[in-house]
Enzyme design. Structure first.
Site, PDB file in Angstrom:
ATOM      1  N   LYS A   1     139.112  41.965  19.009  1.00  0.00           N
ATOM      2  CA  LYS A   1     139.953  41.301  18.019  1.00  0.00           C
ATOM      3  C   LYS A   1     140.305  42.262  16.889  1.00  0.00           C
ATOM      4  CE  LYS A   1     138.155  36.604  18.684  1.00  0.00           C
ATOM      5  NZ  LYS A   1     137.391  35.491  18.066  1.00  0.00           N
TER       6      LYS A   1
ATOM      7  N   LYS B   1     127.643  40.735  15.775  1.00  0.00           N
ATOM      8  CA  LYS B   1     127.339  39.312  15.604  1.00  0.00           C
ATOM      9  C   LYS B   1     125.867  39.142  15.280  1.00  0.00           C
ATOM     10  CE  LYS B   1     129.454  35.326  15.759  1.00  0.00           C
ATOM     11  NZ  LYS B   1     130.765  35.123  15.089  1.00  0.00           N
TER      12      LYS B   1
ATOM     13  N   PRO C   1     130.141  34.526   7.022  1.00  0.00           N
ATOM     14  CA  PRO C   1     129.878  33.175   7.521  1.00  0.00           C
ATOM     15  C   PRO C   1     130.454  32.941   8.914  1.00  0.00           C
ATOM     16  CG  PRO C   1     130.715  33.110   5.274  1.00  0.00           C
ATOM     17  CD  PRO C   1     130.919  34.508   5.773  1.00  0.00           C
TER      18      PRO C   1
ATOM     19  N   GLY D   1     145.207  21.268   7.553  1.00  0.00           N
ATOM     20  CA  GLY D   1     144.023  21.582   6.754  1.00  0.00           C
ATOM     21  C   GLY D   1     144.362  22.627   5.709  1.00  0.00           C
TER      22      GLY D   1
ATOM     23  N   GLY E   1     146.606  25.366   7.585  1.00  0.00           N
ATOM     24  CA  GLY E   1     147.844  24.777   8.087  1.00  0.00           C
ATOM     25  C   GLY E   1     148.697  24.191   6.975  1.00  0.00           C
TER      26      GLY E   1
ATOM     27  N   ALA F   1     144.842  23.778  14.183  1.00  0.00           N
ATOM     28  CA  ALA F   1     143.697  22.871  14.228  1.00  0.00           C
ATOM     29  C   ALA F   1     142.710  23.366  15.280  1.00  0.00           C
ATOM     30  CB  ALA F   1     144.170  21.440  14.512  1.00  0.00           C
TER      31      ALA F   1
END
Length: 332
Positions: free
Chosen positions: A52, A64, A100, A161, A164, A216
């Site tokens: 990514k 991670k 986070p 949200g 969005g 979403a």
């Protein structure tokens, strides 16, 4: 893998690559039926973050952290686990920094920061970059501009949200026509204020628009949905939009451009890394976020030139950057 000295819980840190720079990746605290499931999660997600970051043009690698929680977790045990995770991260000597993820928050990063400086996405009050949603939304808008002008075009925003909603507001201000939806009916007030047409989630996805903006939950683009789509492009911040990799080929066959979600959604991460890790100014961080548009343009140009899907172009770009990074660092 370390058993925390305070919590006694398994703390797993996976660093997949530092070919392009320091590895970054979130801290996931989750209830696993077996700690080895947490190990598999850490390895898979660290690898995914490598690609990514490389595809999005970031000079970072992938990592991670996973803490396997018991079925019942007290606040005291949870805090001890965060401190244990901070110790393990510190032992990497700066090769990896966390943020986070599922089960953790900005406030949790403050706890980890008492054990290691290699943490980002901390609250503004702690000198961090704070809420990532404005930068994430800015990156989405940059990606949408790469697909064409905003004014006079029709967009369907699926999910209103924090990200969005901000994207929809920017599109409306730019003169775009909007079809919007959200599972929360209270979001209709925002739709009305923007002069947008409110529809059901299913109707928004298959609306007659230029661009669908998934903002979403993921997995909404399935083999069954693709034939019903009436858009010419899809670009949004929702993670894991494709139900499976084969859907990218189905979209390509229909002539629908899909901008890879892991590039479009990187604005928040790019901003936090720039401000908190690299010490960049607000203007420099904003410029990096806006660069998502250039990345999307490059991917679409490569896809068109080579006759492949944008997903394949993104993976090829990531592999090329990683290979160059390994050669530059003298590794193979």
């Amino acid at each position: 893998m370390v058993r925390g000295s305070r919590s006694g819980l398994p703390v797993i840190v996976a660093v997949h690559s530092t070919a392009l720079g320091q590895a970054v990746g979130g801290l996931r605290m989750w209830h696993y039926s077996d700690w080895r499931d947490g190990l598999a999660d850490a390895l898979r997600l660290a690898r995914g973050m490598t690609y990514k970051a490389a595809a999005a043009g970031a000079t970072k690698g992938g990592g991670k952290t996973v803490v396997a929680l018991p079925a019942v977790t007290s606040e005291a045990l949870r805090r001890d686990a965060l401190l244990d995770a901070g110790d393990v991260i510190e032992s990497f000597g700066g090769r990896y920094a966390t943020a986070p993820d599922v089960g953790t928050s900005e406030a949790d990063m403050d706890v980890i920061a008492t054990r290691t400086p290699h943490v980002f996405c901390r609250p503004l009050a702690s000198g961090g970059s704070g809420d990532s949603s404005p930068a994430t939304a800015a990156g989405v808008v940059a990606a949408l501009r790469a697909l064409g002008p905003l004014a006079g075009r029709r967009f369907a925003v699926v999910g209103l949200g924090r990200v969005g909603g901000a994207v929809a507001s920017t599109l409306a201000a730019a003169g775009a026509a909007l079809v919007v939806t959200d599972v929360d009916p209270s979001r209709r007030a925002l739709a009305d204020s923007l002069g947008a047409t409110w529809v059901t989630p299913a109707e928004a996805l298959t609306a007659d628009v230029d661009v669908v903006v998934p903002a979403a939950l993921g997995g909404l683009l399935t083999a069954e949905v693709v034939p019903a789509l009436r858009c010419t492009a899809i670009a949004g911040p929702a993670n894991n939009q494709l139900a499976d990799d084969a859907v990218a080929d189905l979209l390509h066959a229909r002539g629908i451009v899909w901008a890879p979600d892991y590039v479009v959604s990187m604005g928040g991460v790019i901003n936090a890394i720039a401000v908190e890790i690299d010490g960049a100014s607000a203007a420099e961080a904003a410029a990096r976020v806006d660069g998502i548009g250039d990345t999307v343009r490059d991917l679409l140009d490569i896809a068109g030139r080579d006759g492949v899907t944008p997903a394949r172009a993104a993976m090829d770009r990531a592999r090329s950057r990683l290979a160059a990074g390994l050669v530059h660092s003298g590794r193979d």
